[in-house]
Design a protein around this motif. Structure first.
Motif, PDB file in Angstrom:
ATOM      1  N   ALA A 284      -5.582  12.673 -23.540  1.00  0.00           N
ATOM      2  CA  ALA A 284      -4.461  13.431 -22.992  1.00  0.00           C
ATOM      3  C   ALA A 284      -4.983  14.635 -22.224  1.00  0.00           C
ATOM      4  O   ALA A 284      -5.893  15.339 -22.682  1.00  0.00           O
ATOM      5  N   GLY A 285      -4.424  14.877 -21.059  1.00  0.00           N
ATOM      6  CA  GLY A 285      -4.822  16.019 -20.247  1.00  0.00           C
ATOM      7  C   GLY A 285      -3.651  16.945 -19.992  1.00  0.00           C
ATOM      8  O   GLY A 285      -2.499  16.629 -20.296  1.00  0.00           O
ATOM      9  N   ARG A 286      -3.943  18.094 -19.389  1.00  0.00           N
ATOM     10  CA  ARG A 286      -2.894  19.071 -19.107  1.00  0.00           C
ATOM     11  C   ARG A 286      -1.937  18.569 -18.029  1.00  0.00           C
ATOM     12  O   ARG A 286      -0.736  18.832 -18.075  1.00  0.00           O
ATOM     13  N   ILE A 287      -2.467  17.825 -17.062  1.00  0.00           N
ATOM     14  CA  ILE A 287      -1.649  17.327 -15.950  1.00  0.00           C
ATOM     15  C   ILE A 287      -1.504  15.813 -16.004  1.00  0.00           C
ATOM     16  O   ILE A 287      -0.421  15.269 -15.789  1.00  0.00           O
ATOM     17  N   PHE A 288      -2.578  15.109 -16.303  1.00  0.00           N
ATOM     18  CA  PHE A 288      -2.525  13.649 -16.347  1.00  0.00           C
ATOM     19  C   PHE A 288      -3.330  13.147 -17.538  1.00  0.00           C
ATOM     20  O   PHE A 288      -4.166  13.870 -18.097  1.00  0.00           O
ATOM     21  N   ASP A 289      -3.037  11.902 -17.923  1.00  0.00           N
ATOM     22  CA  ASP A 289      -3.709  11.267 -19.052  1.00  0.00           C
ATOM     23  C   ASP A 289      -4.596  10.128 -18.570  1.00  0.00           C
ATOM     24  O   ASP A 289      -4.333   9.515 -17.525  1.00  0.00           O
ATOM     25  N   LEU A 290      -5.618   9.839 -19.346  1.00  0.00           N
ATOM     26  CA  LEU A 290      -6.413   8.628 -19.137  1.00  0.00           C
ATOM     27  C   LEU A 290      -5.832   7.546 -20.038  1.00  0.00           C
ATOM     28  O   LEU A 290      -5.739   7.730 -21.251  1.00  0.00           O
ATOM     29  N   VAL A 291      -5.410   6.430 -19.431  1.00  0.00           N
ATOM     30  CA  VAL A 291      -4.790   5.357 -20.198  1.00  0.00           C
ATOM     31  C   VAL A 291      -5.557   4.060 -19.988  1.00  0.00           C
ATOM     32  O   VAL A 291      -6.321   3.912 -19.023  1.00  0.00           O
ATOM     33  N   ARG A 292      -5.338   3.122 -20.920  1.00  0.00           N
ATOM     34  CA  ARG A 292      -5.995   1.813 -20.849  1.00  0.00           C
ATOM     35  C   ARG A 292      -4.950   0.725 -21.025  1.00  0.00           C
ATOM     36  O   ARG A 292      -4.179   0.747 -21.989  1.00  0.00           O
ATOM     37  N   ASP A 293      -4.888  -0.211 -20.081  1.00  0.00           N
ATOM     38  CA  ASP A 293      -3.971  -1.344 -20.148  1.00  0.00           C
ATOM     39  C   ASP A 293      -4.756  -2.655 -20.214  1.00  0.00           C
ATOM     40  O   ASP A 293      -5.786  -2.802 -19.544  1.00  0.00           O
ATOM     41  N   VAL A 294      -4.249  -3.580 -20.992  1.00  0.00           N
ATOM     42  CA  VAL A 294      -4.693  -4.969 -20.916  1.00  0.00           C
ATOM     43  C   VAL A 294      -3.640  -5.708 -20.110  1.00  0.00           C
ATOM     44  O   VAL A 294      -2.457  -5.741 -20.487  1.00  0.00           O
ATOM     45  N   VAL A 295      -4.043  -6.282 -18.997  1.00  0.00           N
ATOM     46  CA  VAL A 295      -3.109  -6.842 -18.021  1.00  0.00           C
ATOM     47  C   VAL A 295      -3.289  -8.357 -17.934  1.00  0.00           C
ATOM     48  O   VAL A 295      -4.414  -8.852 -17.826  1.00  0.00           O
ATOM     49  N   ASP A 296      -2.175  -9.067 -17.969  1.00  0.00           N
ATOM     50  CA  ASP A 296      -2.181 -10.520 -17.832  1.00  0.00           C
ATOM     51  C   ASP A 296      -2.029 -10.877 -16.352  1.00  0.00           C
ATOM     52  O   ASP A 296      -0.972 -10.669 -15.758  1.00  0.00           O
ATOM     53  N   LEU A 297      -3.109 -11.388 -15.757  1.00  0.00           N
ATOM     54  CA  LEU A 297      -3.079 -11.742 -14.333  1.00  0.00           C
ATOM     55  C   LEU A 297      -2.541 -13.141 -14.083  1.00  0.00           C
ATOM     56  O   LEU A 297      -2.391 -13.564 -12.936  1.00  0.00           O
ATOM     57  N   GLY A 298      -2.229 -13.869 -15.158  1.00  0.00           N
ATOM     58  CA  GLY A 298      -1.753 -15.240 -15.008  1.00  0.00           C
ATOM     59  C   GLY A 298      -2.898 -16.221 -15.109  1.00  0.00           C
ATOM     60  O   GLY A 298      -4.070 -15.879 -14.962  1.00  0.00           O
ATOM     61  N   GLY A 299      -2.550 -17.457 -15.389  1.00  0.00           N
ATOM     62  CA  GLY A 299      -3.564 -18.493 -15.491  1.00  0.00           C
ATOM     63  C   GLY A 299      -4.498 -18.302 -16.667  1.00  0.00           C
ATOM     64  O   GLY A 299      -5.642 -18.760 -16.642  1.00  0.00           O
ATOM     65  N   GLY A 300      -4.026 -17.567 -17.676  1.00  0.00           N
ATOM     66  CA  GLY A 300      -4.835 -17.340 -18.861  1.00  0.00           C
ATOM     67  C   GLY A 300      -5.862 -16.241 -18.732  1.00  0.00           C
ATOM     68  O   GLY A 300      -6.670 -16.039 -19.647  1.00  0.00           O
ATOM     69  N   GLU A 301      -5.853 -15.488 -17.621  1.00  0.00           N
ATOM     70  CA  GLU A 301      -6.843 -14.436 -17.425  1.00  0.00           C
ATOM     71  C   GLU A 301      -6.253 -13.070 -17.733  1.00  0.00           C
ATOM     72  O   GLU A 301      -5.202 -12.692 -17.195  1.00  0.00           O
ATOM     73  N   GLN A 302      -6.918 -12.316 -18.593  1.00  0.00           N
ATOM     74  CA  GLN A 302      -6.533 -10.949 -18.912  1.00  0.00           C
ATOM     75  C   GLN A 302      -7.687 -10.007 -18.576  1.00  0.00           C
ATOM     76  O   GLN A 302      -8.850 -10.357 -18.766  1.00  0.00           O
ATOM     77  N   VAL A 303      -7.330  -8.819 -18.075  1.00  0.00           N
ATOM     78  CA  VAL A 303      -8.346  -7.824 -17.741  1.00  0.00           C
ATOM     79  C   VAL A 303      -7.940  -6.487 -18.351  1.00  0.00           C
ATOM     80  O   VAL A 303      -6.756  -6.230 -18.587  1.00  0.00           O
ATOM     81  N   THR A 304      -8.925  -5.644 -18.610  1.00  0.00           N
ATOM     82  CA  THR A 304      -8.683  -4.303 -19.114  1.00  0.00           C
ATOM     83  C   THR A 304      -8.950  -3.308 -17.988  1.00  0.00           C
ATOM     84  O   THR A 304      -9.997  -3.357 -17.344  1.00  0.00           O
ATOM     85  N   ARG A 305      -7.966  -2.428 -17.774  1.00  0.00           N
ATOM     86  CA  ARG A 305      -8.097  -1.443 -16.706  1.00  0.00           C
ATOM     87  C   ARG A 305      -7.778  -0.047 -17.249  1.00  0.00           C
ATOM     88  O   ARG A 305      -6.763   0.142 -17.920  1.00  0.00           O
ATOM     89  N   GLU A 306      -8.644   0.907 -16.943  1.00  0.00           N
ATOM     90  CA  GLU A 306      -8.403   2.310 -17.288  1.00  0.00           C
ATOM     91  C   GLU A 306      -8.070   3.076 -16.010  1.00  0.00           C
ATOM     92  O   GLU A 306      -8.690   2.851 -14.964  1.00  0.00           O
ATOM     93  N   TYR A 307      -7.103   3.981 -16.115  1.00  0.00           N
ATOM     94  CA  TYR A 307      -6.703   4.743 -14.940  1.00  0.00           C
ATOM     95  C   TYR A 307      -6.041   6.043 -15.364  1.00  0.00           C
ATOM     96  O   TYR A 307      -5.648   6.218 -16.531  1.00  0.00           O
ATOM     97  N   LEU A 308      -5.909   6.965 -14.430  1.00  0.00           N
ATOM     98  CA  LEU A 308      -5.241   8.230 -14.686  1.00  0.00           C
ATOM     99  C   LEU A 308      -3.747   8.058 -14.461  1.00  0.00           C
ATOM    100  O   LEU A 308      -3.313   7.643 -13.379  1.00  0.00           O
ATOM    101  N   ASP A 309      -2.970   8.364 -15.495  1.00  0.00           N
ATOM    102  CA  ASP A 309      -1.512   8.317 -15.408  1.00  0.00           C
ATOM    103  C   ASP A 309      -1.042   9.669 -14.893  1.00  0.00           C
ATOM    104  O   ASP A 309      -1.137  10.684 -15.586  1.00  0.00           O
ATOM    105  N   HIS A 310      -0.577   9.690 -13.658  1.00  0.00           N
ATOM    106  CA  HIS A 310      -0.339  10.932 -12.907  1.00  0.00           C
ATOM    107  C   HIS A 310       1.143  11.056 -12.564  1.00  0.00           C
ATOM    108  O   HIS A 310       1.793  10.063 -12.218  1.00  0.00           O
TER     109      HIS A 310
END
Length: 219
Positions: free
Chosen positions: A29-55
């Motif tokens: 958690a940050g003062r302005i934005f947070d660092l978050v992590r999502d597991v995303v289903d791209l379809g076709g049985g493929e999942q990826v993990t992505r980290e990004y700043l939630d702004h």
């Protein structure tokens, strides 16, 4: 090219097309934005993990006076250890605040100016592989000074802001020469120059739809 990547006429156009989020967590958690992590289903049985700043998103203002000059502000930006020339800008950190109202507030607070005419100049995602930050740049015209008694008291980095008016064509030259690096200034100056060359026909209303603003995008 996928079918959703272009409109009926074949012109490339971005589309909101969220993939299912299987898991979501806040890493830090940050003062302005947070660092978050999502597991995303791209379809076709493929999942990826992505980290990004939630702004929360931001707005910026190309303030153009009657002489065709744009207002640039010099401000220290610690992450890049540099004093950058920018256009007035700020966070969308007031819940439910219309973007144009936020832009007017930033113009008031950072430049002691108000504007009689507002238009949307351009929208962009600042770094879509690393953050969901959406930024809308407004064109402000019909400028007038804020009365002295109503001016904002600037603090921290904003206390040292220096203002300078630069002819729009000169600002374009500064961008292309590598003298300006702030993304809102770079995008805003080039967009304003292109819009003026087209007789301002590309401008959108100040309340134009903005589907990429956080809170508007599907979860």
């Amino acid at each position: 090219m996928s079918a959703g990547a272009q409109d009926a006429g074949g012109t490339p156009a971005d589309v909101v097309a969220p993939r299912p989020v299987v898991a979501h967590e806040r890493v830090a958690a940050g003062r302005i934005f947070d660092l978050v992590r999502d597991v995303v289903d791209l379809g076709g049985g493929e999942q990826v993990t992505r980290e990004y700043l939630d702004h929360p998103g931001a707005v910026a203002v190309v303030a153009l006076d009657d002489d065709g000059r744009v207002l640039l502000l010099r401000q220290y930006r610690h992450p890049v250890r540099a004093e950058l020339w920018e256009v007035p800008a700020g966070l969308l950190d007031v819940e439910g605040e219309p973007a144009q109202a936020a832009a007017a507030r930033e113009l008031h607070e950072e430049a002691d100016l108000a504007a009689d005419r507002w238009d949307v100049l351009v929208d962009f995602a600042t770094s879509p592989g690393a953050t969901n930050e959406a930024l809308r740049v407004f064109l402000a015209r019909g400028l007038r000074p804020v009365p002295e008694a109503e001016r904002h008291t600037r603090t921290e980095e904003e206390a040292g802001i220096e203002a300078r008016w630069v002819a729009l064509e000169d600002a374009v030259a500064l961008v292309l020469s590598g003298a300006l690096h702030n993304p809102s200034a770079v995008v805003g100056v080039l967009a304003a120059h292109a819009a003026r060359a087209g007789g301002w026909a590309s401008l959108r209303s100040a309340d134009a739809p903005w589907p990429y603003r956080r809170g508007t995008l599907p979860a």
